[in-house]
Write a protein that holds these residues in place. Structure first.
Motif, mmCIF file in Angstrom:
data_model
loop_
_atom_site.group_PDB
_atom_site.id
_atom_site.type_symbol
_atom_site.label_atom_id
_atom_site.label_comp_id
_atom_site.label_asym_id
_atom_site.label_seq_id
_atom_site.Cartn_x
_atom_site.Cartn_y
_atom_site.Cartn_z
ATOM 1 N N THR A 114 -22.539 -7.491 -3.758
ATOM 2 C CA THR A 114 -23.954 -7.142 -3.641
ATOM 3 C C THR A 114 -24.423 -6.431 -4.906
ATOM 4 O OG1 THR A 114 -23.579 -4.951 -2.672
ATOM 5 C CG2 THR A 114 -23.654 -6.818 -1.149
ATOM 6 N N GLU A 115 -25.727 -6.422 -5.100
ATOM 7 C CA GLU A 115 -26.301 -5.713 -6.236
ATOM 8 C C GLU A 115 -26.020 -4.211 -6.148
ATOM 9 O OE1 GLU A 115 -27.637 -6.803 -8.870
ATOM 10 O OE2 GLU A 115 -28.087 -8.924 -8.444
ATOM 11 N N ALA A 116 -26.026 -3.675 -4.914
ATOM 12 C CA ALA A 116 -25.771 -2.251 -4.732
ATOM 13 C C ALA A 116 -24.347 -1.909 -5.172
ATOM 14 C CB ALA A 116 -25.980 -1.864 -3.268
ATOM 15 N N GLN A 117 -23.388 -2.756 -4.818
ATOM 16 C CA GLN A 117 -22.007 -2.524 -5.246
ATOM 17 C C GLN A 117 -21.882 -2.624 -6.767
ATOM 18 O OE1 GLN A 117 -19.671 -5.370 -3.079
ATOM 19 N NE2 GLN A 117 -20.039 -4.398 -1.095
ATOM 20 N N LEU A 118 -22.591 -3.582 -7.333
ATOM 21 C CA LEU A 118 -22.553 -3.746 -8.783
ATOM 22 C C LEU A 118 -23.093 -2.502 -9.472
ATOM 23 C CD1 LEU A 118 -21.964 -5.610 -11.190
ATOM 24 C CD2 LEU A 118 -24.310 -6.459 -10.988
ATOM 25 N N GLU A 173 -12.815 -5.404 -8.201
ATOM 26 C CA GLU A 173 -12.766 -6.683 -7.494
ATOM 27 C C GLU A 173 -13.757 -6.710 -6.329
ATOM 28 O OE1 GLU A 173 -8.610 -8.783 -7.328
ATOM 29 O OE2 GLU A 173 -8.358 -6.726 -6.625
ATOM 30 N N GLY A 174 -14.091 -7.912 -5.906
ATOM 31 C CA GLY A 174 -14.837 -8.107 -4.663
ATOM 32 C C GLY A 174 -16.260 -7.587 -4.672
ATOM 33 N N VAL A 175 -16.913 -7.565 -5.829
ATOM 34 C CA VAL A 175 -18.309 -7.110 -5.881
ATOM 35 C C VAL A 175 -19.204 -8.226 -5.339
ATOM 36 C CG1 VAL A 175 -20.196 -6.397 -7.384
ATOM 37 C CG2 VAL A 175 -17.871 -5.571 -7.813
ATOM 38 N N ILE A 196 -9.110 -2.695 -8.976
ATOM 39 C CA ILE A 196 -9.459 -1.873 -7.815
ATOM 40 C C ILE A 196 -9.928 -2.778 -6.677
ATOM 41 C CG2 ILE A 196 -10.885 0.014 -6.968
ATOM 42 C CD1 ILE A 196 -11.158 1.008 -9.756
ATOM 43 N N ASP A 197 -9.317 -2.607 -5.500
ATOM 44 C CA ASP A 197 -9.625 -3.454 -4.357
ATOM 45 C C ASP A 197 -11.063 -3.270 -3.885
ATOM 46 O OD1 ASP A 197 -9.487 -3.665 -1.065
ATOM 47 O OD2 ASP A 197 -8.334 -5.208 -2.101
ATOM 48 N N ARG A 198 -11.630 -4.346 -3.364
ATOM 49 C CA ARG A 198 -13.045 -4.333 -2.966
ATOM 50 C C ARG A 198 -13.321 -3.332 -1.840
ATOM 51 N NH1 ARG A 198 -14.341 -7.474 1.537
ATOM 52 N NH2 ARG A 198 -12.629 -8.660 2.436
ATOM 53 N N LEU A 233 -15.694 -4.070 -16.319
ATOM 54 C CA LEU A 233 -15.100 -5.362 -15.996
ATOM 55 C C LEU A 233 -15.182 -5.586 -14.490
ATOM 56 C CD1 LEU A 233 -11.917 -5.408 -18.299
ATOM 57 C CD2 LEU A 233 -14.196 -6.389 -18.732
ATOM 58 N N VAL A 234 -15.799 -6.700 -14.100
ATOM 59 C CA VAL A 234 -16.151 -6.930 -12.692
ATOM 60 C C VAL A 234 -15.813 -8.353 -12.289
ATOM 61 C CG1 VAL A 234 -18.050 -6.979 -11.033
ATOM 62 C CG2 VAL A 234 -17.989 -5.211 -12.789
ATOM 63 N N GLN A 235 -15.383 -8.509 -11.024
ATOM 64 C CA GLN A 235 -15.092 -9.821 -10.452
ATOM 65 C C GLN A 235 -15.584 -9.830 -9.015
ATOM 66 O OE1 GLN A 235 -10.887 -10.600 -10.489
ATOM 67 N NE2 GLN A 235 -11.038 -12.594 -9.499
ATOM 68 N N GLY A 236 -16.200 -10.925 -8.582
ATOM 69 C CA GLY A 236 -16.650 -10.997 -7.194
ATOM 70 C C GLY A 236 -17.630 -12.121 -6.955
ATOM 71 N N TYR A 237 -17.922 -12.355 -5.681
ATOM 72 C CA TYR A 237 -18.806 -13.465 -5.300
ATOM 73 C C TYR A 237 -20.194 -13.350 -5.907
ATOM 74 C CZ TYR A 237 -15.518 -15.282 -1.817
ATOM 75 O OH TYR A 237 -14.430 -15.839 -1.188
ATOM 76 N N LEU A 238 -20.655 -12.104 -6.142
ATOM 77 C CA LEU A 238 -21.987 -11.931 -6.720
ATOM 78 C C LEU A 238 -22.074 -12.615 -8.081
ATOM 79 C CD1 LEU A 238 -24.793 -10.546 -6.546
ATOM 80 C CD2 LEU A 238 -23.762 -8.585 -7.731
#
Length: 467
Positions: free
Chosen positions: A433-437, A429-431, A394-396, A447-452
């Motif tokens: 921030t903590e809020a997005q997480l 994808e693209g998580v 899923i796109d950020r 399953l998560v991927q991102g700069y955080l």
């Protein structure tokens, strides 16, 4: 006396008869002249209309578009949309120019029906259209652009037993009352170029930040420079981990192609991959040895990590005939079940037959398939039934807007239900921030991927960090 009177009367009668005949001839001549003038006027109207209209479609010509807008007394802002059909060349190659022409005509008709009296539609190039919308509202222009993209993606023409369609990339720019049309078109074309660079099948609006990025990316390396980089083994891969946030550990990595020059400059793939694909006749192959080394570095771990690689639109367009060869070379020593190939959603829309062949080749090799960038562009849940995949990413942008967009939440609910029925996994994808997480966590995605959770970095660096 009576004799001369009779002669005079006879002469006058003759003159009258001559005058009558002359008048009748003159009337016939005038009628014929009027007919010829009407015919010339009709021919002139047809000629003017032919010059104003595109010869293939029912849209205006480029010159007519400019004359219409430049001569209007505009008191309000309008918005310019530059539209490009994605990979129309593959229609010419696979189905012939007749199919391509029929698709262009169908798209033009659909555009004109959608825009109606709210704007002007013109064909400005082989596979390009320009729409001038009579609205000063940017959000309205963006909404119309999304609708245009969806309509174009649904427009198809038959070729044999299949239906042929293409997605569209769209750039938007404002046109102010005191501004020339050409300047707005240039801005919209810049936005369009970025939409194509980011994978096509999307809408981009020309703003200051976007134009700075466009300028930075404009200086692309030449084919010769790319060839030299390949020869010097400068093409490599960075990786970014994919985490299971419930288990608290990484379960895979995404391998991201990078070109690292001797000077330390790092080029992103969007600056050179399309050039490599367009020059496929020169045999500019992707660095498969580097890809295989990267995959082996992570997939040999006993915990069962997987390694994912992106398949670009342009490579998919040219790579089907080479698929068995490069899949075999890439899988050298790598367990197939630990390899994932990511295909962007726009590639499925642009070339469904090519995507199906690619999916079949990958599945026959035992490789898993992921649909990337889902939720960006023009997503369709039905597509997941037509093109079975193992993973949906899923796109950020979709995730970022999840908490305040009921439509996105509804799509995610449907997607989660489908994932259980069709047995595919979901990666957010693209998580960043903590809020997005937390939003992702509460939605049920694990399953998560991102700069955080980690930025892309060289293989050795992530091997050390994960150990």
């Amino acid at each position: 006396m009576e004799f001369w009177t009779l002669v005079l009367l006879a002469a006058l009668g003759a003159l009258a008869l001559v005058g009558l005949v002359y008048a009748m001839q003159l009337r016939a001549l005038l009628a014929d002249t009027r007919t010829q003038v009407d015919a010339l006027n009709s021919q002139n109207t047809d000629l003017v209309d032919a010059l104003e209209r595109d010869d293939l479609t029912s849209a205006y010509s480029r010159s007519k578009l400019f004359s219409l807008i430049e001569n209007e007394d505009r008191s309000d802002d309008v918005h310019v949309l530059c539209i490009d059909l994605d990979n129309l060349g593959s229609v010419n190659d696979g189905h012939g120019f007749d199919t391509s022409d029929r698709l262009l005509a169908a798209v033009s008709s659909a555009l004109i029906d959608l825009v109606g009296d709210n704007g002007t539609v013109a064909r400005t190039g082989g596979d390009e259209f320009c729409v001038v919308l009579n609205t000063p509202d940017l959000k309205e222009a963006q909404l119309t652009a999304v609708r245009i993209g969806m309509v174009i993606a649904k427009t198809s023409v038959p070729s044999g037993e299949i239906l042929v369609s293409r997605s569209a990339s769209i750039g938007i720019a404002p046109l102010y009352p005191d501004q020339k049309l050409i300047s707005a078109v240039i801005l919209a074309e810049d936005a369009l170029a970025l939409a194509k660079l980011e994978g096509r099948n999307r809408v981009k609006t020309a703003d200051e930040e976007l134009l700075k990025t466009r300028t930075k990316r404009a200086s692309r390396p030449t084919i010769e420079e790319i060839q030299n980089g390949l020869n010097r083994d400068e093409m490599t891969y960075y990786v970014q981990p994919i985490w299971d946030i419930h288990a608290g550990k990484p379960v895979g990595v995404e391998a991201l192609l990078r070109w690292v020059t001797p000077e330390g400059d790092v080029h992103l793939p969007e600056s050179f991959v399309d050039t490599m694909a367009d020059a496929h006749h020169l045999d500019l192959k992707l660095p498969l040895e580097a890809a295989s080394r990267t995959a082996n570095a992570f997939t040999q771990d006993p915990t069962g990590m997987f390694c994912a690689f992106n398949v670009s639109n342009s490579f998919l367009e040219h790579g089907n005939e080479l698929a068995p060869e490069w899949i075999s070379e890439l899988l050298n020593g790598v367990p197939p079940e630990r390899m994932v190939f990511e295909i962007v959603e726009s590639a499925v829309i642009q070339d469904p037959e090519g995507a199906k062949r690619m999916l079949q080749a990958l599945r026959e090799a035992g490789v898993r398939v992921a649909l990337d960038d889902f939720g960006r562009g023009f997503s369709n849940l039905q597509r997941l039934q037509e093109f079975p995949v193992d993973i949906v990413k899923i796109d950020r942008h979709f995730i970022t807007d999840l908490h305040n967009n009921a439509r996105n939440a509804g799509i995610l609910d449907g997607l989660m239900e489908m994932s259980r029925t069709l047995e595919f996994e979901i990666i957010a994808e693209g998580v960043e921030t903590e809020a997005q997480l937390e939003t992702v966590r509460t939605s049920g995605i694990h399953l998560v991927q991102g700069y955080l959770l980690g930025r892309p970095a060289p293989v050795d660096e992530w091997l050390k960090r994960l150990s």
